[in-house]
Scaffold this active site. Structure first.
Site, PDB file in Angstrom:
ATOM      1  N   GLU A   1      -6.626  -1.638 -12.140  1.00 17.96           N
ATOM      2  CA  GLU A   1      -6.003  -2.443 -11.086  1.00 17.96           C
ATOM      3  C   GLU A   1      -6.450  -2.016  -9.695  1.00 17.96           C
ATOM      4  O   GLU A   1      -5.642  -1.564  -8.882  1.00 17.96           O
ATOM      5  CB  GLU A   1      -4.477  -2.299 -11.182  1.00 17.96           C
ATOM      6  CG  GLU A   1      -3.922  -2.804 -12.495  1.00 17.96           C
ATOM      7  CD  GLU A   1      -2.455  -2.450 -12.699  1.00 17.96           C
ATOM      8  OE1 GLU A   1      -1.808  -3.134 -13.503  1.00 17.96           O
ATOM      9  OE2 GLU A   1      -1.960  -1.506 -12.062  1.00 17.96           O
TER      10      GLU A   1
ATOM     11  N   ARG B   1      -7.414  -1.527  -3.076  1.00 15.32           N
ATOM     12  CA  ARG B   1      -8.157  -1.016  -1.930  1.00 15.32           C
ATOM     13  C   ARG B   1      -9.664  -1.036  -2.169  1.00 15.32           C
ATOM     14  O   ARG B   1     -10.439  -1.405  -1.282  1.00 15.32           O
ATOM     15  CB  ARG B   1      -7.707   0.418  -1.677  1.00 15.32           C
ATOM     16  CG  ARG B   1      -8.288   1.061  -0.426  1.00 15.32           C
ATOM     17  CD  ARG B   1      -8.061   2.576  -0.426  1.00 15.32           C
ATOM     18  NE  ARG B   1      -6.766   2.977  -0.898  1.00 15.32           N
ATOM     19  CZ  ARG B   1      -5.712   3.214  -0.123  1.00 15.32           C
ATOM     20  NH1 ARG B   1      -5.820   3.092   1.166  1.00 15.32           N
ATOM     21  NH2 ARG B   1      -4.557   3.569  -0.649  1.00 15.32           N
TER      22      ARG B   1
ATOM     23  N   CYS C   1       5.626   0.389  22.120  1.00 21.52           N
ATOM     24  CA  CYS C   1       6.426   1.358  22.871  1.00 21.52           C
ATOM     25  C   CYS C   1       6.751   2.548  21.995  1.00 21.52           C
ATOM     26  O   CYS C   1       7.894   2.748  21.590  1.00 21.52           O
ATOM     27  CB  CYS C   1       7.690   0.686  23.366  1.00 21.52           C
ATOM     28  SG  CYS C   1       7.287  -0.591  24.531  1.00 21.52           S
TER      29      CYS C   1
END
Ligand code: LLP
Length: 463
Positions: free
Chosen positions: A320, A323, A391
């Site tokens: 599987e 990436r 931020c």
């Protein structure tokens, strides 16, 4: 500010970065093919092109930040994986890495199967026409509603992750008058980290059922006796961004041992083993990933050898990769905004995105590369930290890198290898608009996931 007027940042900072960026590369204009997708190159003027299109045009047409996905590379990687494993095995692309309808169509056309792990991924897969029998459904806490949809749709396999789930899926299948093919996910006692693996005596994470203490054998017992379930195999996934095959080999060996125990106890030879995903990719020039054919050979050899030793017929193997297929196929394009040299430290280069489009640096301390791509430059290397516009001081995209000292606001820079777990983990933090994914192929670029708009944000805000 003109380029020449921009004060160059510190060259060699007092704070020297570690690892890959301990020293500047010899030539900042060189694009290391390990980290860039296959059709990426620089044109005669030094600007980066992908699929034959220059970044200036891409930025103008699609804006920044944006992910540009090299479709030819994606398809080539799909083919490399399915060719390497051959007709006797199955490759399931892990949709969590990045999923969209276009991606599903490419997978379908290239003959790959698909691993989904939520109702949303399942809907995307089915909507884009992936045949249900080519879908595997994962997850450690699938809801009953999700299980019902998967069983109703006729997914090829549900990977059972707990004792409770064995019963849940059996009940759903019985209620719907179906027999659902299932695998049991086991934890094999191998804990894989980025470059290493550590064998662990205890399983201390949420996934799967431990082989240790006979738990997995008990799960098999239960699954074999429940109406509504057809147990076809055993599943193991040991981690992610792994380079060392040793962890997979231990895992394969232990899974085969369980198959032998099941045969001895029940007289049943389970026909499938799934060894999961997790193969590493190159984020920087220091990373050396394995090619699919090496992985296929290593896994095939170990499974065959262990099965022969136990007198078992070799089961059908599946893997599987997420990436390893999509990761290297995309880069994120940013426009440089504020440049802030901090004397004796480094220069902070702010871009128009940040942790909302790439959380991996903040979350995993992930390393990335970066390059000036709208032009080449012969200026000295300058030590930089590429940061976003959020931020938060942890809003870092590339922690340590070198960019040319004449870098200026308005330049385009690109971070390669952002195809996996960047758009799929993107957020609206600070009400950022999630960037588009643009597929580029043979001189054509088209949006496959559009940029979010402020109307999208306001549409959800119904107060
Ligand atoms: N199969 C299963 C059962 C998985 O849980 C995963 C990933 C894969 C396959 C695909 O793994 P890959 O080949 O893509 O490494 N967000 C993290 C990665 C989490 C992976 C979760 N499971 C990151 O950005 O590195």
């Amino acid at each position: 500010m003109s380029r020449s007027a921009h004060p160059a940042g510190p060259r060699h900072a007092d704070v020297v970065p570690e690892g890959h960026y301990a020293a500047p590369p010899a030539d900042l204009n060189l694009l290391d093919e390990k980290v860039w997708s296959r059709t990426v190159t620089r044109d005669a003027d030094g600007a980066l092109t992908v699929g034959g299109i220059g970044v200036a045009r891409l930025a103008e047409e699609f804006g920044t930040p944006a992910y540009f996905l090299d479709e030819a590379d994606f398809r080539a990687r799909c083919r490399a994986w399915s060719d390497a494993f051959g007709p006797g095995a199955d490759v399931y692309y892990a949709g969590k890495a990045f999923l969209s309808r276009a991606v599903v169509r490419w997978l379908r056309e290239e003959g790959l199967n698909l691993d989904v792990c939520s109702g949303g991924e399942l809907t995307t897969a089915l909507d884009a026409g992936m045949p249900a029998e080519r879908i595997a459904f994962h997850g450690n806490n699938k809801t009953v509603a999700e299980i019902e949809r998967a069983v109703e749709a006729g997914v090829g396999r549900i990977v059972l992750d707990s004792f409770q789930e064995i019963v849940r899926v059996a009940h759903v299948a019985q209620r719907l008058g179906k027999r659902q093919q299932v695998q049991i996910r086991v934890t094999v006692g191998v804990e894989a980290h980025t470059h290493e693996f550590i064998a662990t005596a205890h399983e201390d994470q949420k996934f799967g059922i431990a082989l240790a203490g006979g738990l997995a054998a008990e799960a098999v017992r239960r699954a074999l006796t429940l109406d509504g379930l057809e147990l076809t195999g055993i599943h193991s996934h040991i981690g992610s961004q792994i380079f060392d095959m040793a962890g997979f080999e231990v895992s394969a060996r232990r899974v085969v041992q369980l198959l032998a125990e099941v045969r001895d106890e029940h007289g049943v030879e389970l026909a499938e083993i799934d060894l999961g995903g997790g193969l590493g990719i190159a984020y920087t020039s220091d990373d050396d990933p394995r090619e699919p054919h090496e992985i296929a050979k290593a896994l095939g050899d170990i499974v065959t050898r262990e099965c022969e030793a136990s007198g078992l017929a070799t089961p059908r193997i599946s893997v599987e990769p997420g990436r390893a297929i999509v990761g290297p196929t995309a880069f994120t394009l940013y426009e440089v905004g504020t440049i802030k040299p901090l004397e004796g430290l480094r220069t902070y280069v702010s871009v128009d995105g940040g942790m909302s489009d790439n959380i991996r640096t903040a979350l995993y301390d992930a390393e990335y590369s970066v390059a000036l791509v709208s032009r080449s430059s012969d200026a000295e290397p300058m030590l930089v930290r590429v940061v976003g516009k959020h931020c938060e001081s942890g809003d870092i995209v590339v922690k340590d890198a070198f960019l040319p000292a004449d870098l200026a606001p308005g330049d385009l820079i690109a971070v390669p290898a952002t195809g996996a777990y960047c758009r799929s983990m993107a957020s609206n933090y600070n009400h950022a608009l999630r960037p588009p994914v643009v597929a580029v192929r043979d001189g054509e670029a088209r949006v496959i996931v559009r940029r979010e708009t402020e109307e999208d944000l306001l549409r959800l805000d119904v107060g």
